[in-house]
Every structure is written in C-alpha cells, then in structure tokens.
Design an enzyme around this catalytic site. Sequence first.
Site, PDB file in Angstrom:
ATOM      1  N   HIS A 138      -3.463  -5.707  -0.021  1.00  0.00           N
ATOM      2  CA  HIS A 138      -2.984  -6.136   1.297  1.00  0.00           C
ATOM      3  C   HIS A 138      -2.891  -7.657   1.367  1.00  0.00           C
ATOM      4  O   HIS A 138      -3.887  -8.313   1.652  1.00  0.00           O
ATOM      5  CB  HIS A 138      -3.919  -5.601   2.383  1.00  0.00           C
ATOM      6  N   CYS A 155       0.838  -1.204   0.000  1.00  0.00           N
ATOM      7  CA  CYS A 155       0.000   0.000   0.000  1.00  0.00           C
ATOM      8  C   CYS A 155       0.878   1.260   0.000  1.00  0.00           C
ATOM      9  O   CYS A 155       1.520   1.549  -1.001  1.00  0.00           O
ATOM     10  CB  CYS A 155      -0.992  -0.041   1.164  1.00  0.00           C
ATOM     11  N   GLU A 179      -1.656  -9.396   3.636  1.00  0.00           N
ATOM     12  CA  GLU A 179      -1.931  -9.863   5.010  1.00  0.00           C
ATOM     13  C   GLU A 179      -3.424  -9.941   5.295  1.00  0.00           C
ATOM     14  O   GLU A 179      -3.831 -10.463   6.324  1.00  0.00           O
ATOM     15  CB  GLU A 179      -1.218  -8.951   6.018  1.00  0.00           C
TER      16      GLU A 179
END
Lengths: 202, 253
Positions: free
Chosen positions: A184, A79, A186
């Site tokens: 993202h 990001c 994660e």
Amino acid sequence: MIAIVDVCSGNLRSVEKALAAVGGAATVTRDAETVRKADKVVVPGQGAFGAFTRGLAERALEEPLREVIARGTPYLGICLGLQILFDSSEEQGPQRGLGLVAGTVRRFQPTDHAIKVPHMGWNQVRRAAADPLGDAIGDGAHVYFVHSYHVVPDDPRVTVMESDHGGGFCAAIRKDNVFAVQFHPEKSQRVGLALLASFVRA
Amino acid sequence: MLTRRIIPCLDVKDGRVVKGTSFVQLRDAGDPVAQAAAYDAQGADEICFLDISASPEGRSTILDVVERTADQVFAPLTVGGGVRTVDDAERLLLAGADKIAVNTAAIRDPSLIARIAERFGCQAIVVAVDAKRRGDGTWEVYSHGGRSPEDLDALAWCRRVAELGAGEILLTSMDRDGTRSGYDLELVRAVADAVTIPVIASGGVGTLDHLADGLAIGGADAVLAASIFHYGEHTIGAAKAHLAARGLPVRIT
C-alpha cells in the site's frame, strides 16, 4: 484527472489524500464515463477477491477498466487492484479475475508458525527488473503490506519487485501501461509517496 | 523479512487526547491529529486511536479526528472504542481508518467479527482482548474496558476470533496495564502460540527492554505502548534502535 475507481468501498480516502499530497488531482468515482475519460486510473482494493469481482459487475466497471487498459491509459493497481488482473484466485474459489496477466492468486501457506497470515506490516522489497515507476522505490526499502493472498505470474518477467514471507513472492508487476503493487503506497509514508509522485508525473 | 511493528496508542475522549504529553514541539498537545503526525514523523509503524468517549456526541468527534489524520498521515491507522455494528466500522473506514478494533460488542455477538471481515476483509478487523490472570494459571476475558469479567477463557476466545476472520489480535494484560512492569509475557506467548494471525502485545510497558521482551520472548508481531512515548521519555526512533540492538528486525526510517 486521475480516477480512483471505487469498486468495493473501503478506505479510498487515504489514496485520494496521498495522491493530493504529491500534487495529483484525483477523484474517487464509480461512474463508468469518468473512468473512461480519466488520464490515469488507480484501482485500490482491500478485502475479499469475490466481493471485489462482484463490485466490478454490480457497478458495471469491468468493461470501462478493460477499455482504458487496452487503450494504454496508465493504470496503478493496489492490492486487489493487482490481484484482479490475474486469471484466477483460489480465495473462496477458484474465482475468475480479468485475465489480463497470466497467472493465479494463491494463499500464503507457511510451514513455520512464526510466519503469520495475514502478512501484515512493513517488509522490504527488492528490485527484480528495472521499471520507470518501480525504480522510485529503492532496493531494500520497507513498504506496508496487508494481505493473505499473493500473485503468482506464469511469466516471471512481469515481476518487477519481490519480497519475502516464508519464501519469495511477487510484490509488483509491470505489463505495458499497467503497473500494480501488492503493498500500500498510500500507507507507506515517504517511500510510498515517492512511488505515487512518479505515477502522477509519468 | 517482515519487521516487528511499534504502535503508539492515543486515548481520545470527545476529540481530545486524554493523557498529558510532553511533546514540546506541538502547539496543541491535546490534538490527536497533531500527535499522530508527530508519531508518524518519528517513524511509527502504525498509529492507534482508542476512543473512550462516553456519550454519542463525544463518539461522533472521532470521525472528524480520523478524517483530519488521514489527510496528513500516510501510515496505517487503527481505531477502536465503541464499535458495535458493521455500520460503525464502515463509517470509520470511509473516514480514513485502515483497521477497526472491536472488543465488547464482539463478545456479545461474535458474528460481528465475521460480518466485518466478509464486508471489508479480515485485514480490516482487529479484535481487542483484555485478559486477566485467574488463580489456576489461565486467563479470563474482561469486557467494558476491563471492568466486567466474562467467564471466557482468553486462549479459547483468541482461537475463536481467529476462526471467525479476525485479522489480528490486540492483547492487553489487565494485570499489567498501567503498572510499567512489563508485558505479561506468558500471556503473550500463549496467545502467539495458539493462533496463526498476528498478535499485538499491550499493557505494562515501562522500559524499552519491555518492548523487546514482548517481541523476543512473548513472540508478539507488534508492540503497542502509550505512556513511554506520550511523556517524551523515549522516541519511536530510540525504541527501534534499541530493538535493533537486541537483534529484532525493525524498520529504521
């Protein structure tokens, strides 16, 4: 040891836990020496570009990051960890970035009301170029995005993944040891963990 | 293209899930972490915890719940309920939440939205709006879990929170909440047309078609539901298959 660089506090715990889930020993740090000594560096970041660059300055992390990138340490940007690599961002700006990748960061300007900003949710990515890390994510896989600005590289060859939100945009870049994604990993369940696993193993 | 999201919501009180469930596979159906993990395994696009603890002691348990969830669930997590300050938001984000939902505190002091957005980014701040129909066809905002009328027009408030930097609106119809008769589609449509940020429809889901209607007719970007998933009537996967059959873009896992 993988250093997760704490530039601008937020949800870094998820990155740490996701790396741990795929066997990566990582530590969240804002210490310059820890960053310099790391085998690999992850730079996550959400929020405003300006707050992020201020965080880099206040925590004296810009030089260590430039050093490890120049030295060839594997870098994973997430990001803002992608956007910060570029020359400048038009967010509350223009604001200067690190200038390691030529290009700018621009706001989505949809003409269709159905296209919302922030671009928030699961969108498909497609492969723009072969990449040792990018290839961990299959063509057409869904990953989780949440952002209002996107990178526009001057050299389209740095783009390794693309997505669409009222038009195509760059979702991941590769430049030497630097790999960075707008989405993202994660937060992208199995698909994201596969990417992180590749980074840990690489 | 961007897919429409399905978000199961869990009401959590003093660290435990409030509504009963029939997740037979779970050893402890009252454990929010186990439920979040089960929804994650079903392919939920996000997970939402609403903390309805009444006491400060009860509230503090949500941080532990969020931490333990973030340890094992790698999907976006929204947490709301009792968030009054930027510090409250920060504690939840550091524990592993991705987005913080505010409601009453933002009505009392709208600058809270801007302050959280400036500090953590607009993507981190969801404004929950509880709206109820008035006789004249407009909607009024309610605070305190839907108990207190605020003499505030819901469309005007939604436009305002978007201007203040909210990343998303979680829109609940007080008229439909708990009725299982479907979303207030006129309300959803009106808000979705009024703002350029994503809108999550909430309140009233009883069938899978209600989810599809919220997206296809209401124009919502995401749908939130509780009981149809908690009681095991439908899985997230079945809901997505239904939406796909109605021609809506969804992420099939």
